[in-house]
Each structure stands twice: as C-alpha cells, then as structure tokens.
Design an enzyme around this catalytic site. Structure first.
Site, PDB file in Angstrom:
ATOM      1  N   GLY A  17     126.079  23.637  65.773  1.00 50.97           N
ATOM      2  CA  GLY A  17     125.523  24.916  66.652  1.00 50.97           C
ATOM      3  C   GLY A  17     124.690  24.535  68.090  1.00 50.97           C
ATOM      4  O   GLY A  17     123.775  25.203  68.445  1.00 50.97           O
ATOM      5  N   ALA A  18     125.102  23.452  68.679  1.00 50.06           N
ATOM      6  CA  ALA A  18     124.406  22.774  69.858  1.00 50.06           C
ATOM      7  C   ALA A  18     124.921  23.214  71.007  1.00 50.06           C
ATOM      8  O   ALA A  18     124.279  22.521  72.009  1.00 50.06           O
ATOM      9  CB  ALA A  18     124.385  21.323  69.543  1.00 50.06           C
ATOM     10  N   SER A  20     124.770  26.043  72.421  1.00 48.72           N
ATOM     11  CA  SER A  20     123.704  27.440  72.928  1.00 48.72           C
ATOM     12  C   SER A  20     122.626  27.501  71.941  1.00 48.72           C
ATOM     13  O   SER A  20     122.509  26.892  70.970  1.00 48.72           O
ATOM     14  CB  SER A  20     124.416  28.507  73.024  1.00 48.72           C
ATOM     15  OG  SER A  20     124.914  28.957  71.541  1.00 48.72           O
ATOM     16  N   ILE A  22     119.173  27.913  69.974  1.00 44.66           N
ATOM     17  CA  ILE A  22     118.071  26.698  69.577  1.00 44.66           C
ATOM     18  C   ILE A  22     118.776  25.156  69.571  1.00 44.66           C
ATOM     19  O   ILE A  22     118.142  24.177  69.464  1.00 44.66           O
ATOM     20  CB  ILE A  22     117.379  26.982  68.395  1.00 44.66           C
ATOM     21  CG1 ILE A  22     118.138  27.101  67.179  1.00 44.66           C
ATOM     22  CG2 ILE A  22     116.469  28.459  68.404  1.00 44.66           C
ATOM     23  CD1 ILE A  22     117.310  27.410  65.638  1.00 44.66           C
ATOM     24  N   GLY A  23     119.977  25.219  69.028  1.00 48.54           N
ATOM     25  CA  GLY A  23     120.791  24.093  68.846  1.00 48.54           C
ATOM     26  C   GLY A  23     120.738  23.233  70.398  1.00 48.54           C
ATOM     27  O   GLY A  23     120.375  22.170  70.505  1.00 48.54           O
ATOM     28  N   SER A 144     116.419  31.141  57.234  1.00 52.97           N
ATOM     29  CA  SER A 144     116.093  32.492  57.813  1.00 52.97           C
ATOM     30  C   SER A 144     115.179  33.258  56.592  1.00 52.97           C
ATOM     31  O   SER A 144     115.388  33.126  55.470  1.00 52.97           O
ATOM     32  CB  SER A 144     117.164  33.245  58.027  1.00 52.97           C
ATOM     33  OG  SER A 144     116.846  34.657  58.560  1.00 52.97           O
ATOM     34  N   TYR A 171     124.498  37.954  54.811  1.00 55.82           N
ATOM     35  CA  TYR A 171     123.765  36.949  55.785  1.00 55.82           C
ATOM     36  C   TYR A 171     122.659  36.350  54.834  1.00 55.82           C
ATOM     37  O   TYR A 171     122.319  35.067  54.806  1.00 55.82           O
ATOM     38  CB  TYR A 171     123.245  37.518  56.869  1.00 55.82           C
ATOM     39  CG  TYR A 171     122.586  36.491  57.814  1.00 55.82           C
ATOM     40  CD1 TYR A 171     122.995  35.489  58.487  1.00 55.82           C
ATOM     41  CD2 TYR A 171     121.286  36.633  58.201  1.00 55.82           C
ATOM     42  CE1 TYR A 171     122.320  34.654  59.301  1.00 55.82           C
ATOM     43  CE2 TYR A 171     120.287  36.021  58.976  1.00 55.82           C
ATOM     44  CZ  TYR A 171     121.011  34.775  59.346  1.00 55.82           C
ATOM     45  OH  TYR A 171     120.430  34.117  60.201  1.00 55.82           O
TER      46      TYR A 171
END
Length: 291
Positions: A17-18, A20, A22-23, A144, A171
């Site tokens: 997930g890098a 965009s 926080i990644g 989370s 989620y």
C-alpha cells in the site's frame, strides 16, 4: 514510544500500500533514513513514480484482490532480496459495497487480512533467515480502532450472513483479524529474532473509504480537515521499522505511538488467533503448520 533507532543503510524494507497515503509517506522517510525500500502498490504508474522519487527503492505491483498476484509478487521479492528486515503490511481499505474477489472471498476480508497473511507466510522463511544472520526483523501491520466494533466469526469470515452496514462491520472484523494475526505471528516466531506489531495510525486524510458516504459527509462538514496528514499517520510505522530495540513485547498493538491500545475482547483472544491462523492457511491453500 521510546526506542533507539537502528541503522537502516543495509536494511531492506517492504511496504505494501506504498503508492499513496501513509504507505508512501513511510516509504519516503525510511528511504531518507537509508533503507532499501520495496514499494509495493496496486496502481502501476503511481507505484513506479513513488519508487523513482526515493533514492534506493524498487517498485513491485500487485492487486491484493487477487491471491495469484500476491503469490507472484512474493516470488519476485524473494528472488530480488536475500534479506528482508522489515515487512510492513499496510495495504487495506474500506469497501462500502459488498464485493467478491476473483478468489471468491469478500473483498474487505481478503485485502485487509487474507492477502497480507499469504504474503507474510510466503516471506517467513526469508524473514527467519535474515533474523538468523543476526539482523532484527520486524513485521508491522496497519490496524484500526475499528476492531472494537468488529464481529469476527470463523464460520462467516466473508460476512455473507450479516447485514452490510456500509462495509463498516466487515472492516472492523477484518481489522480484528489483523490484530489476531499479529498476536499469532508473535507467538509462532517467539525467540527467533522476529517481532510483530500492529498499530492504529489515526484518522488520516487520504483516499481511504473514498466511496463511503459517511466519510465523504464528514470531510465535507469539516472542510476536509477532520483527519491528520499521511505524514503524521505514518509516524508509528516509521518508528517501529526504525527501532533498534523492540519498544514493547512482540504482538503489541499501538494506538498511534502508545502501546496496548484499546481493543475488543476478540482481538485479544489467543485461542481465536490460533484458530484463525489455521483457517487462513486453508483458505489460501497453504499447508497447515501447527507449532
């Protein structure tokens, strides 16, 4: 969180997930600190652009809605790197409409838990080799506070028997699975030189939940100012990746920089963690390992 930073000049950091959010922020900062960064993202163009902006980084593209993609990219990572010091399982998200992946799983569950679980299991031999060579290894999962309203059921991991509720309960259940996976990984790697942590980054202003009407409404009412920046949200990931000495026992969940964040009872259930691990191995067609 109080921890002494370790030198990252020879370290390899894999961040999912890098492309965009926080990644990306974590990849850029860890690259500035000298790490070799594997930038793993779903969008090929964005992933390549992020990698190109970091001095010592390489792009790897995979869509976690496809377990075949996860297997392919894990093979690419193993072929490319003979050492992996940090694995940051950051990819995930909220799916507001019930969606099934090509593998037949509910997308929220697969992208947040099942795909990262498969990637981790496939990379564990390399992580163990790295630790055995004297290099501390850290596995970090983006969790989370949503775990507190999750209702994880091993007989309904794909949330087929429950109302959808805009995807929020699914989620929360998936993030419960993330925390349980972290606890079980910590147990299974105890004494090996591998430590595992999960953290809640805070409410970050990114594309997360972009198709959720509740988040869109909240941002509109707050003029887009309800969340923190990706750079701020990435701080716990960066600090955990950089720590020379573990800042808390392996398996700890951080709320931001504070260890032992509040969780649901289910997220602290070690028996459930062990059972979920075994079920997950079966769902991704891996040999069930009991230890």
């Amino acid at each position: 969180m109080t921890a002494t930073s370790r030198p990252l000049a020879d370290a390899t950091v894999v961040i999912t997930g890098a492309s965009s959010g926080i990644g990306r922020a974590a990849a850029e900062e860890l690259g500035r600190r000298g790490a070799r960064v594997a930038v793993l993202g779903r969008d090929a163009d964005r992933t390549r652009d992020v990698a190109a902006s970091i001095t010592n980084a390489e792009p790897f593209v995979a869509d976690f809605a496809s377990l075949a993609d996860v297997r392919r990219v894990s093979s690419e990572l193993l072929e490319r790197f003979d050492r992996i010091d940090v694995l940051a399982n950051n990819a995930g998200g909220l799916v507001s409409r019930r969606t099934q992946t090509v593998d037949g799983h509910e997308k929220t569950f697969q992208v947040n838990h099942l795909a990262p679980f498969l990637l981790t299991r496939l990379l564990i031999p390399r992580l163990r080799e790295t630790a055995a060579a004297g290099h501390p290894v850290t596995v970090i999962a983006t969790g989370s506070v949503a775990n507190r309203w999750g209702r994880l059921r091993l007989d309904d991991l794909d949330s087929r028997a429950r109302p959808w509720l805009g995807g929020w309960q699914a989620y929360g259940s998936a993030k419960t699975a993330v925390l349980l996976g972290t606890r079980e990984l910590a147990r299974r790697t105890r004494g090996s030189g591998i430590t595992a942590y999960a953290f809640h980054p805070g409410f970050v202003t990114t594309s997360f939940g972009a198709d959720s009407w509740m988040l869109r409404l909240g941002n509109a009412l707050g003029n887009g100012g309800l969340g923190i920046t990706p750079e701020t949200g990435a701080v716990p990931l960066i600090e955990l990746a950089s720590a020379a000495i573990p800042p808390a026992p392996s398996g700890t969940y951080f709320d931001g920089l504070v260890p032992n964040g509040r969780t649901s009872g289910a997220a602290r259930d070690d028996t459930l963690a062990s059972r979920l691990w075994g079920v997950s191995e079966k769902l991704v067609d891996l040999e069930v390992v009991t230890d």
